[in-house]
Design a protein around this motif. Structure first.
Motif, PDB file in Angstrom:
ATOM      1  N   ASN A  76      15.866 -18.694  -7.873  1.00 30.26           N
ATOM      2  CA  ASN A  76      16.565 -17.984  -8.955  1.00 30.26           C
ATOM      3  C   ASN A  76      15.850 -18.156 -10.287  1.00 30.26           C
ATOM      4  O   ASN A  76      15.485 -19.264 -10.664  1.00 30.26           O
ATOM      5  N   THR A 143      19.239 -13.610 -12.897  1.00 33.00           N
ATOM      6  CA  THR A 143      20.411 -13.497 -13.760  1.00 33.00           C
ATOM      7  C   THR A 143      19.952 -13.218 -15.190  1.00 33.00           C
ATOM      8  O   THR A 143      18.760 -13.321 -15.487  1.00 33.00           O
ATOM      9  N   THR A 165      22.507 -10.483 -10.744  1.00 32.51           N
ATOM     10  CA  THR A 165      23.838 -10.932 -11.158  1.00 32.51           C
ATOM     11  C   THR A 165      24.441  -9.961 -12.163  1.00 32.51           C
ATOM     12  O   THR A 165      23.775  -9.567 -13.123  1.00 32.51           O
ATOM     13  N   GLN A 186      29.876 -11.955 -10.896  1.00 32.13           N
ATOM     14  CA  GLN A 186      30.198 -13.277 -11.442  1.00 32.13           C
ATOM     15  C   GLN A 186      31.424 -13.192 -12.357  1.00 32.13           C
ATOM     16  O   GLN A 186      31.361 -12.635 -13.459  1.00 32.13           O
ATOM     17  N   GLU A 189      35.559 -17.268 -14.292  1.00 38.65           N
ATOM     18  CA  GLU A 189      35.876 -18.642 -13.873  1.00 38.65           C
ATOM     19  C   GLU A 189      34.615 -19.461 -13.632  1.00 38.65           C
ATOM     20  O   GLU A 189      34.644 -20.690 -13.563  1.00 38.65           O
ATOM     21  N   GLY A 192      28.584 -22.726 -15.538  1.00 36.36           N
ATOM     22  CA  GLY A 192      27.241 -22.383 -16.004  1.00 36.36           C
ATOM     23  C   GLY A 192      27.235 -21.149 -16.882  1.00 36.36           C
ATOM     24  O   GLY A 192      28.289 -20.704 -17.376  1.00 36.36           O
ATOM     25  N   GLY A 249      28.699 -22.501  -6.886  1.00 35.07           N
ATOM     26  CA  GLY A 249      27.866 -23.423  -7.650  1.00 35.07           C
ATOM     27  C   GLY A 249      28.505 -24.798  -7.724  1.00 35.07           C
ATOM     28  O   GLY A 249      28.022 -25.764  -7.118  1.00 35.07           O
ATOM     29  N   ALA A 335      30.309 -26.454 -15.300  1.00 30.50           N
ATOM     30  CA  ALA A 335      31.185 -26.460 -14.114  1.00 30.50           C
ATOM     31  C   ALA A 335      32.200 -25.335 -14.249  1.00 30.50           C
ATOM     32  O   ALA A 335      32.521 -24.912 -15.364  1.00 30.50           O
TER      33      ALA A 335
END
Ligand SMILES: Cc1cc2nc3c(=O)[nH]c(=O)nc-3n(C[C@H](O)[C@H](O)[C@H](O)COP(=O)(O)O)c2cc1C
Length: 381
Positions: A76, A143, A165, A186, A189, A192, A249, A335
């Protein structure tokens, strides 16, 4: 969740996976070759988060992964302008200089030794990409923006599958038009950085539940749901919403093989539903992480700070110093909102557990009928 000929979906066939499960690329050292290979060996798609890695380090990591597994894996990257060539570079430099002065008290308090703002803010995406093409990695995942159509065409020619993404339907359509093979939807919630493309102003923070069906209904390519998915319930829900795979993730961050800092793992494992916040103040781009003094002290300055990747470079040494001294208060511990559901386990165990749980949820739901004869009682038992 076995992928028999009946249940194997397009995404599993396209990426040659046993399970429609992707471990997210997490830049910053979390996705060690051991983690990536373990996920791929277990039947999912492991991803190396290479956004912050030099081309040489990426090549070495790819070779290390290949020593550990012959299964497909992804690498990535962040789609960024070449260093020094971003639009508005001169204004960003001026803003970075004044932000550097704003951050002086924080550097002093933490004993951060740095003579001036970093001259270079990011790795060269073009040079990173060249390694992926040269190594013919099985999957190129990206991304922050759309790789150009020529890049997708070159990947197709080399037999490299691609994932982009999107955080909106508009972004998903742009990725599809450029020739991507599959799209990560994505939701807000997610842990990252937001994958939101540049120049869009404040990011629309559409949640996974709202975003996945809208993107799945708008594009022809397979959709991969991401954001807040931690267990079989989340995976089954994502499939119900129209996703053909999931990308997790935070769930993989606490695995044994993850290279995340022990304090980061501990913060995730000890988190609650109220622990995360979204901020652009740490890196100049919106990202979700565990609330810490760093995030809270920087947040009020957000309006005065430069955009990504300048601000990310300005705070890098502060975060590194905190990590070296094991001081979680000034680390950026990215997170997602469902972080309390994280487990301390090996990647292989997690993959098996996730697939078993998903099967259980799907079987339970198969017995649910909304329009059955209700004289026998409620429809859900
Ligand atoms: C620590 C961390 C680092 C991340 N780094 C990246 C990255 O380098 N590239 C990327 O595409 N996504 C990155 N993400 C976002 C993931 O791709 C994914 O969208 C997100 O983890 C999904 O939400 P979840 O954390 O609730 O599973 C990162 C997420 C976390 C938690």
């Amino acid at each position: 969740m076995q992928t028999s000929s009946k249940s194997t979906n397009r995404l599993c066939r396209l990426f040659q996976l046993k399970y429609p499960l992707i471990q997210a690329g997490m830049a910053g050292g979390t996705t060690t070759p051991a983690l990536v290979a373990a996920v791929s060996e277990a039947g999912g798609l492991g991803t190396l988060g290479a956004g912050y890695m030099s081309p040489g380090a990426i090549r070495q990591a790819i070779r290390d992964i290949r020593e550990l597994t012959a299964r497909p894996f992804a690498v990535n990257l962040f789609i960024l302008p070449e260093p020094g060539q971003a639009p508005g570079e001169t204004q960003q430099r001026a803003r970075a200089d004044s932000a550097w002065r704003l951050l002086a008290p924080l550097r002093e308090r933490l004993n951060v030794r740095e003579d001036g703002p970093p001259a270079v803010w990011s790795e060269s995406y073009r040079e990173q990409l060249a390694v992926l093409l040269d190594e013919r990695v099985p999957v190129f995942s990206s991304t922050f923006d759309v790789p150009d159509a020529d890049t997708f065409a070159e990947c197709t020619r080399l037999g490299i599958r691609t994932i982009g993404t999107a955080t909106t339907v508009r972004e998903a359509l742009r990725l599809e038009q450029a020739g991507v093979d599959a799209i990560v939807a994505q939701g807000a919630e997610a842990g990252g950085h937001r994958g939101t493309f540049p120049g869009e102003g404040e990011p629309p923070l559409t949640g996974t539940m709202a975003l996945v069906p809208q993107i799945a209904g708008s594009v022809q390519v397979p959709v991969i749901a991401a954001g807040g998915i931690m267990d079989g319930r989340g995976i089954a829900a994502a499939l119900a919403l129209g996703a053909e795979a999931v990308q997790l993730g935070t769930a993989f961050l606490t695995c044994t093989e993850s290279g995340a800092h022990p304090a980061h793992k501990a913060a995730v494992l000890g988190s609650s539903d109220e622990s995360t916040m979204l901020t652009r103040a740490v890196s100049g781009k919106h990202a979700r992480g565990i609330r810490s003094r760093l995030l809270e002290e920087l947040e009020p300055l957000a309006g005065q700070l430069p955009a990504y990747p300048a601000q990310n470079a300005l705070t890098q040494e502060i975060r590194r110093t905190a990590a070296r001294s094991g001081n979680p208060a000034y680390m950026a511990m990215w997170a997602g909102q469902a972080s309390p559901l994280a487990l301390e386990t090996s990647a292989a165990e997690l993959v098996t557990r996730l697939m078993d749980e998903t099967d259980q949820v799907l079987s339970r739901l198969a017995a649910v009928h909304m329009k059955t004869d209700h004289s026998a009682g409620p429809c859900i038992t």
